[in-house]
Design a protein around this motif. Structure first.
Motif, short mmCIF file in Angstrom:
data_model
loop_
_atom_site.label_atom_id
_atom_site.label_comp_id
_atom_site.label_asym_id
_atom_site.label_seq_id
_atom_site.Cartn_x
_atom_site.Cartn_y
_atom_site.Cartn_z
N LEU A 1 50.62 114.10 -45.05
CA LEU A 1 50.20 114.53 -46.37
C LEU A 1 51.09 113.96 -47.46
O LEU A 1 50.60 113.47 -48.48
CB LEU A 1 50.17 116.07 -46.44
CG LEU A 1 49.79 116.67 -47.79
CD1 LEU A 1 48.38 116.23 -48.20
CD2 LEU A 1 49.90 118.18 -47.74
N GLU A 2 52.40 114.01 -47.25
CA GLU A 2 53.30 113.53 -48.30
C GLU A 2 53.12 112.02 -48.55
O GLU A 2 53.24 111.56 -49.69
CB GLU A 2 54.77 113.86 -47.99
CG GLU A 2 55.28 113.32 -46.68
CD GLU A 2 55.06 114.23 -45.47
OE1 GLU A 2 55.71 114.00 -44.45
OE2 GLU A 2 54.22 115.16 -45.54
N GLY A 3 52.80 111.26 -47.52
CA GLY A 3 52.54 109.83 -47.69
C GLY A 3 51.25 109.58 -48.47
O GLY A 3 51.20 108.70 -49.33
N LEU B 1 40.64 117.13 -49.81
CA LEU B 1 41.72 116.60 -50.63
C LEU B 1 41.29 115.39 -51.45
O LEU B 1 41.44 115.38 -52.68
CB LEU B 1 42.94 116.23 -49.78
CG LEU B 1 44.08 115.55 -50.55
CD1 LEU B 1 44.73 116.54 -51.51
CD2 LEU B 1 45.10 114.98 -49.59
N LEU B 2 40.74 114.38 -50.81
CA LEU B 2 40.39 113.16 -51.53
C LEU B 2 39.30 113.43 -52.56
O LEU B 2 39.38 112.95 -53.70
CB LEU B 2 39.97 112.04 -50.57
CG LEU B 2 39.80 110.67 -51.22
CD1 LEU B 2 41.09 110.23 -51.91
CD2 LEU B 2 39.37 109.65 -50.19
N PRO C 1 48.45 103.17 -39.64
CA PRO C 1 48.86 104.35 -38.89
C PRO C 1 47.66 104.94 -38.14
O PRO C 1 46.53 104.90 -38.64
CB PRO C 1 49.35 105.31 -39.97
CG PRO C 1 48.64 104.89 -41.21
CD PRO C 1 48.44 103.40 -41.08
N ALA C 2 47.92 105.44 -36.96
CA ALA C 2 46.89 106.19 -36.25
C ALA C 2 46.62 107.47 -37.03
O ALA C 2 47.44 107.91 -37.84
CB ALA C 2 47.37 106.54 -34.84
N ARG C 3 45.46 108.06 -36.82
CA ARG C 3 45.12 109.31 -37.53
C ARG C 3 46.23 110.33 -37.39
O ARG C 3 46.59 111.00 -38.36
CB ARG C 3 43.81 109.87 -36.99
CG ARG C 3 43.41 111.18 -37.68
CD ARG C 3 42.18 111.79 -37.10
NE ARG C 3 41.01 111.08 -37.60
CZ ARG C 3 39.76 111.46 -37.36
NH1 ARG C 3 39.53 112.54 -36.62
NH2 ARG C 3 38.75 110.78 -37.83
#
Length: 117
Positions: free
Chosen positions: A24-26, A102-103, A17-19
């Motif tokens: 978020l849910e993915g 987040l990460l 996916p492109a940025r």
């Protein structure tokens, strides 16, 4: 989700996916599985690309492939062939730009949990 182009469909290129397509849910779904978290933790600790074959997961090869695909299609990792090896690396810049901290927070929580277990 990224669309496979005609060129990629017939080659060894992998769809990502492109940025702007990373959701978020993915990302949260991808990180919710213990095997996928194991992969992400290993990639984070390595701080470089790793060959998929370097991961020792207690699941079948087809299940391992599935976990890498979920991580790639969600935008958590980027994969590319280097010779015959499929290399994987975290998309740190993309994830930090979209979801600051987040990460790092998820990895820190995973470390704390691992220390308890």
């Amino acid at each position: 989700m990224a669309t496979v182009t005609a060129a990629a469909a017939g080659s060894r290129e992998l769809a990502h996916p492109a940025r702007t397509e990373i959701r978020l849910e993915g990302v949260l779904h991808a990180l919710s599985d213990p095997m996928r978290m194991h992969i992400v933790r290993d990639l984070s600790a390595a701080a470089t690309e790793l060959a998929c074959s370097s991961f020792e997961l207690p699941v079948s090869k087809s299940t391992t492939t599935h976990h890498f695909r979920v991580l790639r299609e969600s935008g958590v990792i980027r994969q590319a062939y280097r010779g015959t090896a499929k290399m994987s690396g975290l998309r740190l810049d993309d994830l930090e730009e979209l979801f600051p901290g987040l990460l790092a927070a998820v990895l820190e929580a995973a470390e704390r949990q691992a220390a308890r277990d």
